[in-house]
Design a protein around this motif. Structure first.
Motif, short mmCIF file in Angstrom:
data_model
loop_
_atom_site.label_atom_id
_atom_site.label_comp_id
_atom_site.label_asym_id
_atom_site.label_seq_id
_atom_site.Cartn_x
_atom_site.Cartn_y
_atom_site.Cartn_z
N ARG A 8 0.62 -1.68 0.40
CA ARG A 8 -0.30 -0.12 -0.23
C ARG A 8 0.84 1.26 0.19
NH1 ARG A 8 -4.38 -1.12 4.65
NH2 ARG A 8 -2.02 -2.17 5.81
N PHE A 9 1.86 1.26 0.34
CA PHE A 9 3.20 2.14 0.35
C PHE A 9 4.27 2.46 -0.56
CE2 PHE A 9 0.52 1.91 3.91
CZ PHE A 9 -0.29 3.36 4.46
N SER A 10 4.08 1.75 -1.37
CA SER A 10 4.78 1.08 -2.39
C SER A 10 5.60 3.41 -3.02
CB SER A 10 4.60 0.13 -3.72
OG SER A 10 6.02 0.75 -4.58
N ARG A 11 6.39 3.27 -3.52
CA ARG A 11 7.40 4.55 -3.69
C ARG A 11 6.70 6.02 -3.30
NH1 ARG A 11 5.65 1.52 -8.14
NH2 ARG A 11 3.66 2.18 -8.49
N ARG A 12 6.04 5.36 -2.12
CA ARG A 12 6.03 6.69 -0.44
C ARG A 12 6.77 6.70 0.03
NH1 ARG A 12 -0.68 6.02 -0.27
NH2 ARG A 12 -1.40 5.34 -2.41
N VAL A 13 7.37 8.35 0.29
CA VAL A 13 7.94 8.77 1.56
C VAL A 13 7.29 8.68 2.92
CG1 VAL A 13 9.91 10.07 2.18
CG2 VAL A 13 9.69 9.72 0.03
N CYS A 14 7.83 7.84 4.02
CA CYS A 14 6.80 7.98 4.90
C CYS A 14 7.54 8.46 6.45
CB CYS A 14 5.75 6.93 5.55
SG CYS A 14 4.98 6.06 3.85
N LEU A 15 7.04 9.55 7.23
CA LEU A 15 7.87 10.29 8.35
C LEU A 15 7.35 9.68 9.54
CD1 LEU A 15 10.33 11.48 9.41
CD2 LEU A 15 8.31 13.99 8.91
N VAL A 16 7.90 8.83 10.38
CA VAL A 16 7.11 8.52 11.59
C VAL A 16 8.71 9.05 12.42
CG1 VAL A 16 6.65 6.84 13.53
CG2 VAL A 16 6.66 6.00 10.45
N THR A 17 7.71 10.64 13.38
CA THR A 17 8.41 11.07 14.84
C THR A 17 8.06 9.42 15.90
OG1 THR A 17 6.37 12.03 15.71
CG2 THR A 17 7.69 12.84 13.70
N GLY A 18 8.80 10.25 16.96
CA GLY A 18 8.20 9.48 18.32
C GLY A 18 8.82 7.84 17.94
N ALA A 19 9.40 7.74 16.90
CA ALA A 19 10.04 6.22 15.94
C ALA A 19 10.96 5.72 17.09
CB ALA A 19 10.11 6.35 14.65
N ALA A 20 11.50 5.27 18.11
CA ALA A 20 12.62 5.19 18.73
C ALA A 20 11.88 3.27 19.59
CB ALA A 20 13.01 5.67 19.76
N SER A 229 -1.36 -1.42 12.96
CA SER A 229 -2.83 -1.80 11.65
C SER A 229 -3.66 -0.99 11.36
CB SER A 229 -3.25 -3.03 11.86
OG SER A 229 -1.90 -4.32 12.08
N ALA A 230 -4.00 0.08 12.62
CA ALA A 230 -4.79 0.80 12.31
C ALA A 230 -4.30 2.37 11.66
CB ALA A 230 -5.00 1.53 14.38
N ILE A 231 -3.32 2.48 12.14
CA ILE A 231 -2.82 3.99 11.56
C ILE A 231 -2.22 3.08 10.20
CG2 ILE A 231 -0.32 4.94 11.50
CD1 ILE A 231 0.02 5.22 14.56
N LEU A 232 -1.23 2.23 9.78
CA LEU A 232 -1.31 2.36 8.53
C LEU A 232 -3.28 2.05 7.35
CD1 LEU A 232 1.40 1.22 9.54
CD2 LEU A 232 1.24 -0.49 7.78
N PHE A 233 -3.76 1.94 8.26
CA PHE A 233 -4.91 1.68 7.44
C PHE A 233 -5.34 3.09 6.93
CE2 PHE A 233 -9.82 2.48 8.15
CZ PHE A 233 -10.21 2.72 6.84
N ALA A 234 -5.79 4.21 8.57
CA ALA A 234 -6.06 5.49 8.40
C ALA A 234 -4.61 6.07 7.32
CB ALA A 234 -5.68 5.99 9.59
N CYS A 235 -3.93 5.67 7.24
CA CYS A 235 -2.79 6.65 6.12
C CYS A 235 -2.64 5.90 4.09
CB CYS A 235 -1.74 6.16 6.53
SG CYS A 235 -0.87 6.97 8.28
N SER A 236 -2.99 5.19 4.37
CA SER A 236 -3.45 3.91 2.97
C SER A 236 -4.69 4.62 2.47
CB SER A 236 -2.92 2.96 3.17
OG SER A 236 -4.73 2.37 3.78
#
Length: 258
Positions: A8-20, A229-236
């Protein structure tokens, strides 16, 4: 590895903050599995390196940047670095936060200010910085991590709960102002999740078990991957007609006492 079998995120640039650690790490790894180039931002150098390595191990292009989200200039500089290395940001997951809690009559002003600086102001700064490019390109998706604490009152949850409540409304503001430009913004409200983030809320493992059992109808904490899973759904594109929505993922916590 995710078993969705999708890209679902092929060729997309994603930035995640608080990712440690925790939810942010789970989101970054899942996005890598689904084809994204993933930038991760945090102040925790060692743990962020683990997240970055995990992105690469899952076949994704990774870029890690160290920044304090409470310092606006650092955030803006970090976003510029991300875009110079990976390209324009298509997906933003604003997930950084801090769990400072206390009662209204005895929290300090510095605790209040620090909580809002990290949980609320930093979200505004990172969203505003990314929005400029998204508006020019007339596309983009944003997910903001709020909390189930934003939706209910519980003694001892100030200043954390008010800082997260502000994000619920901020999400709607971003959504309504940018929907016509093809930009969507939603927020997720996790309940108790089994991550290091929640450790300071408990004095012992037994207190943690008792609190969760008492508050959560499902009787357990959520897992980072369940929130991811929910976040990826919302962003897809699966959520292409959803914006300004508050997605509660809390095992039933906000339904009220059992």
């Amino acid at each position: 590895m995710s078993d969705t079998g999708s890209s679902r995120f092929s060729r997309r640039v994603c930035l995640v903050t608080g990712a440690a650690t925790g939810i942010g790490r789970a989101v970054a790894w899942r996005m890598a599995e689904e084809g994204a180039d993933v930038a991760v931002l945090d102040i925790n150098v060692d743990e962020l390196e683990t997240t970055r390595a995990g992105i690469q191990a899952r076949g994704g292009t990774a870029f890690a940047v160290i920044a304090d989200v409470s310092v606006p200039d650092d955030v803006r500089a970090a976003i510029s670095q991300v875009e110079s290395v990976l390209g324009p940001i298509d997906v933003l997951v604003s997930n950084a936060g801090v769990p400072i809690v206390g009662k209204v009559h005895d929290i300090t002003l510095s605790d209040w200010d620090r909580t809002f600086a990290i949980n609320t102001r930093s979200t505004f700064v990172v969203v505003q910085a990314v929005l400029h490019g998204m508006r020019e390109r007339r596309r983009g998706t944003i997910s903001i991590t709020a909390s189930s604490a934003a939706l209910v009152a519980e003694a001892g949850s100030a200043p954390y709960a008010p800082s997260k409540a502000a994000l619920v409304n901020f999400t709607k503001q971003v959504a309504v102002e940018n929907a016509a430009l093809g930009i969507r913004c939603n927020c997720v409200c996790p309940g108790w999740v089994d991550t290091p983030f929640n450790d300071p809320a408990f004095t012992s493992d037994s207190e943690r078990v008792e609190t969760v059992s008492r508050q959560v109808p499902m009787g357990r904490e959520g897992l980072p991957d369940e929130i991811a899973s929910a976040i990826l759904f919302a962003c897809s594109d699966d959520a292409s007609y959803m914006t300004g929505h508050t997605l509660v993922i809390d095992g039933g916590l906000t339904l009220g006492p059992t």
